[in-house]
Design an enzyme around this catalytic site. Structure first.
Site, PDB file in Angstrom:
ATOM      1  N   ALA A  66       5.250   0.038  -0.166  1.00  0.00           N
ATOM      2  CA  ALA A  66       5.602   0.969  -1.232  1.00  0.00           C
ATOM      3  C   ALA A  66       4.484   2.008  -1.302  1.00  0.00           C
ATOM      4  O   ALA A  66       3.348   1.738  -0.896  1.00  0.00           O
ATOM      5  CB  ALA A  66       5.733   0.212  -2.549  1.00  0.00           C
ATOM      6  N   GLY A 111       6.138  -3.676   0.772  1.00  0.00           N
ATOM      7  CA  GLY A 111       7.552  -3.306   0.649  1.00  0.00           C
ATOM      8  C   GLY A 111       8.231  -3.127   1.996  1.00  0.00           C
ATOM      9  O   GLY A 111       9.458  -3.283   2.099  1.00  0.00           O
ATOM     10  N   GLU A 114       9.145  -6.550   3.052  1.00  0.00           N
ATOM     11  CA  GLU A 114      10.254  -6.966   2.180  1.00  0.00           C
ATOM     12  C   GLU A 114      11.565  -6.309   2.623  1.00  0.00           C
ATOM     13  O   GLU A 114      12.621  -6.944   2.621  1.00  0.00           O
ATOM     14  CB  GLU A 114       9.920  -6.611   0.720  1.00  0.00           C
ATOM     15  CG  GLU A 114       8.763  -7.458   0.191  1.00  0.00           C
ATOM     16  CD  GLU A 114       8.204  -6.998  -1.147  1.00  0.00           C
ATOM     17  OE1 GLU A 114       7.862  -5.798  -1.267  1.00  0.00           O
ATOM     18  OE2 GLU A 114       8.104  -7.818  -2.064  1.00  0.00           O
ATOM     19  N   GLU A 134      -0.291  -7.120  -0.914  1.00  0.00           N
ATOM     20  CA  GLU A 134      -0.353  -6.620  -2.293  1.00  0.00           C
ATOM     21  C   GLU A 134      -1.567  -7.122  -3.061  1.00  0.00           C
ATOM     22  O   GLU A 134      -2.107  -6.414  -3.912  1.00  0.00           O
ATOM     23  CB  GLU A 134       0.934  -7.014  -3.052  1.00  0.00           C
ATOM     24  CG  GLU A 134       2.163  -6.199  -2.671  1.00  0.00           C
ATOM     25  CD  GLU A 134       2.942  -6.779  -1.494  1.00  0.00           C
ATOM     26  OE1 GLU A 134       2.414  -7.676  -0.796  1.00  0.00           O
ATOM     27  OE2 GLU A 134       4.073  -6.343  -1.288  1.00  0.00           O
TER      28      GLU A 134
HETATM   29  C1  HXC Z   1       1.039   5.523   0.600  1.00  0.00           C
HETATM   30  C2  HXC Z   1       0.191   5.284   2.718  1.00  0.00           C
HETATM   31  C3  HXC Z   1       0.540   3.909   2.717  1.00  0.00           C
HETATM   32  C4  HXC Z   1       1.165   3.376   1.558  1.00  0.00           C
HETATM   33  C5  HXC Z   1      -0.403   4.388   4.593  1.00  0.00           C
HETATM   34  N1  HXC Z   1      -0.377   5.522   3.896  1.00  0.00           N
HETATM   35  N2  HXC Z   1       0.149   3.380   3.889  1.00  0.00           N
HETATM   36  N3  HXC Z   1       0.444   6.088   1.672  1.00  0.00           N
HETATM   37  N4  HXC Z   1       1.398   4.228   0.531  1.00  0.00           N
HETATM   38  N5  HXC Z   1       1.592   2.102   1.467  1.00  0.00           N
HETATM   39  C6  HXC Z   1      -0.873   6.837   4.304  1.00  0.00           C
HETATM   40  C7  HXC Z   1      -2.397   6.895   4.283  1.00  0.00           C
HETATM   41  O1  HXC Z   1      -2.884   7.146   2.975  1.00  0.00           O
HETATM   42  C8  HXC Z   1      -2.667   8.043   5.229  1.00  0.00           C
HETATM   43  O2  HXC Z   1      -2.425   9.261   4.564  1.00  0.00           O
HETATM   44  C9  HXC Z   1      -1.553   7.877   6.278  1.00  0.00           C
HETATM   45  O3  HXC Z   1      -0.549   7.090   5.662  1.00  0.00           O
HETATM   46  C10 HXC Z   1      -2.051   7.133   7.513  1.00  0.00           C
HETATM   47  O4  HXC Z   1      -2.624   5.913   7.109  1.00  0.00           O
HETATM   48  P1  HXC Z   1      -4.114   5.454   7.523  1.00  0.00           P
HETATM   49  O5  HXC Z   1      -4.572   4.495   6.513  1.00  0.00           O
HETATM   50  O6  HXC Z   1      -4.983   6.655   7.776  1.00  0.00           O
HETATM   51  O7  HXC Z   1      -3.820   4.754   8.915  1.00  0.00           O
HETATM   52  P2  HXC Z   1      -4.629   3.525   9.563  1.00  0.00           P
HETATM   53  O8  HXC Z   1      -6.093   3.699   9.390  1.00  0.00           O
HETATM   54  O9  HXC Z   1      -4.081   3.386  10.938  1.00  0.00           O
HETATM   55  O10 HXC Z   1      -4.201   2.237   8.697  1.00  0.00           O
HETATM   56  C11 HXC Z   1      -2.847   1.833   8.693  1.00  0.00           C
HETATM   57  C12 HXC Z   1      -2.635   0.787   7.587  1.00  0.00           C
HETATM   58  C13 HXC Z   1      -3.179   1.360   6.261  1.00  0.00           C
HETATM   59  C14 HXC Z   1      -3.377  -0.501   7.941  1.00  0.00           C
HETATM   60  C15 HXC Z   1      -1.149   0.494   7.513  1.00  0.00           C
HETATM   61  O11 HXC Z   1      -2.591   2.641   6.049  1.00  0.00           O
HETATM   62  C16 HXC Z   1      -2.843   0.510   5.075  1.00  0.00           C
HETATM   63  O12 HXC Z   1      -3.504  -0.508   4.822  1.00  0.00           O
HETATM   64  N6  HXC Z   1      -1.865   0.947   4.289  1.00  0.00           N
HETATM   65  C17 HXC Z   1      -1.505   0.274   3.037  1.00  0.00           C
HETATM   66  C18 HXC Z   1      -0.750  -0.981   3.325  1.00  0.00           C
HETATM   67  C19 HXC Z   1      -0.378  -1.717   2.043  1.00  0.00           C
HETATM   68  O13 HXC Z   1      -1.262  -2.097   1.268  1.00  0.00           O
HETATM   69  N7  HXC Z   1       0.912  -1.892   1.815  1.00  0.00           N
HETATM   70  C20 HXC Z   1       1.410  -2.561   0.602  1.00  0.00           C
HETATM   71  C21 HXC Z   1       1.561  -1.567  -0.498  1.00  0.00           C
HETATM   72  S1  HXC Z   1       2.031  -2.350  -2.015  1.00  0.00           S
HETATM   73  P3  HXC Z   1      -3.437  10.506   4.696  1.00  0.00           P
HETATM   74  O14 HXC Z   1      -2.841  11.538   3.782  1.00  0.00           O
HETATM   75  O15 HXC Z   1      -4.777  10.020   4.286  1.00  0.00           O
HETATM   76  O16 HXC Z   1      -3.355  10.869   6.152  1.00  0.00           O
HETATM   77  C22 HXC Z   1       3.647  -2.662  -1.842  1.00  0.00           C
HETATM   78  C23 HXC Z   1       4.303  -3.262  -3.039  1.00  0.00           C
HETATM   79  C24 HXC Z   1       5.795  -3.440  -2.852  1.00  0.00           C
HETATM   80  O17 HXC Z   1       4.237  -2.426  -0.841  1.00  0.00           O
HETATM   81  C25 HXC Z   1       6.469  -3.766  -4.156  1.00  0.00           C
HETATM   82  C26 HXC Z   1       6.570  -2.657  -5.117  1.00  0.00           C
HETATM   83  C27 HXC Z   1       7.292  -2.997  -6.382  1.00  0.00           C
END
Ligand code: HXC
Length: 260
Positions: A66, A111, A114, A134
């Site tokens: 998400a 997400g 999921e 998360e």
């Molecule tokens: C918003 C995201 C994102 C996310 C990546 N990006 N994941 N933006 N939400 N979930 C964006 C980054 O900010 C970045 O933007 C661009 O995508 C590239 O990501 P990087 O981090 O630079 O890439 P990398 O270093 O290769 O790392 C990849 C990654 C990392 C390991 C996937 O991005 C990451 O850890 N992302 C978050 C993963 C996460 O925590 N997901 C769960 C979210 S909570 P810019 O603008 O800086 O280039 C969830 C809850 C669900 O999903 C339920 C809700 C009710």
């Protein structure tokens, strides 16, 4: 069908739905959730579609979760509303009368994992990474991860992945039953299309009933699930496809199913 955040291509009975926000690794914000909801609502009624493939654009991610930037300022009521929108979408995909294959081309996190789990099958590219990170953000899965991961891979393994936030490789996902198969990244869509084409050639009503029997049956006790399966089996005999399928076998020819 035109969507800001999706690409949709329908050919030969198969709809390819691509989430198209590669700059944010296809992260799910409200607009993407709404687009996906509208797309699946429409595809499930589309008689020319027998099977759906869901993937992400770019080589790096299926869906990295998400959208964290969009979630960060939410209050509790807004966060619950966002989670409910996601739950409704996951249920829509899960109950879609056509099989849905997730072609997981990279990160499927939070997400994204999921969403992949709401699909019927997951084909993983060898660079795929699955996880529910998360807890790293101080929250829990909110689009059904606690429910579907434990059902797919068992309670102990689900707890380990959710409590640690660890990512697993495509091979590990395959080993624990989260991915159906692992293929070379360049073969991912061809493999998904090949599975979709195989399914699209079967009797669509039978495939739909089989999906219902499996999904609903798992939520019932064995006795009720058995009766539900028997009733659906009986209902197949009201279709032209059952007559055709069995006659074709007896005639030693390929069946031609019509979905009636
Ligand atoms: C918003 C995201 C994102 C996310 C990546 N990006 N994941 N933006 N939400 N979930 C964006 C980054 O900010 C970045 O933007 C661009 O995508 C590239 O990501 P990087 O981090 O630079 O890439 P990398 O270093 O290769 O790392 C990849 C990654 C990392 C390991 C996937 O991005 C990451 O850890 N992302 C978050 C993963 C996460 O925590 N997901 C769960 C979210 S909570 P810019 O603008 O800086 O280039 C969830 C809850 C669900 O999903 C339920 C809700 C009710």
């Amino acid at each position: 069908m035109n969507f800001t955040n999706l690409l949709i291509d329908v050919a030969d009975g198969v709809a390819l739905v691509t989430i198209n926000r590669p700059a944010a690794l296809n992260a799910l914000n409200i607009d993407v959730l709404k687009d996906l909801t509208d797309a699946f609502s429409s595809l499930q009624k589309n008689d020319s579609v027998a099977c759906v493939i869901l993937t992400g654009s770019g080589a790096k991610a299926f869906v990295a979760g998400a959208d964290i930037a969009a979630m960060q300022p939410l209050n509790a009521v807004e966060a619950a509303h966002f989670a409910r929108l996601g739950h409704a979408l996951m249920s829509l995909i899960e109950s879609c009368p056509k099989p849905v294959i997730a072609a997981v081309n990279g990160f499927a996190l939070g997400g994204g994992c999921e969403l992949a789990m709401a699909c019927d099958m997951r084909i993983a590219a060898e660079n795929a990474r699955f996880g529910q990170p998360e807890v790293n953000l101080g929250v829990i899965p909110g689009f059904g991860g606690t429910l579907r991961l434990s059902r797919l891979i068992g309670k102990g393994r689900a707890k380990e992945l959710i409590f640690t936030g660890d990512m697993v490789s495509a091979q590990e996902a395959f080993r624990i039953g989260l991915a159906n198969k692992v293929v070379a990244s360049e073969d991912l869509l061809a493999e998904a299309h090949s599975m979709a084409a195989k399914i699209a050639a079967k009797g669509p009503v039978a495939v739909r009933f089989a999906k219902e029997a499996i999904d609903s049956g798992l939520e019932m006790d064995l006795d009720r699930a058995g009766r539900f399966e028997a009733d659906l089996f009986g209902l197949c005999f009201a279709t032209e496809d059952q007559k055709e399928g069995m006659q074709a076998f007896l005639d030693k020819r390929q069946a031609k199913f019509t979905g009636r």
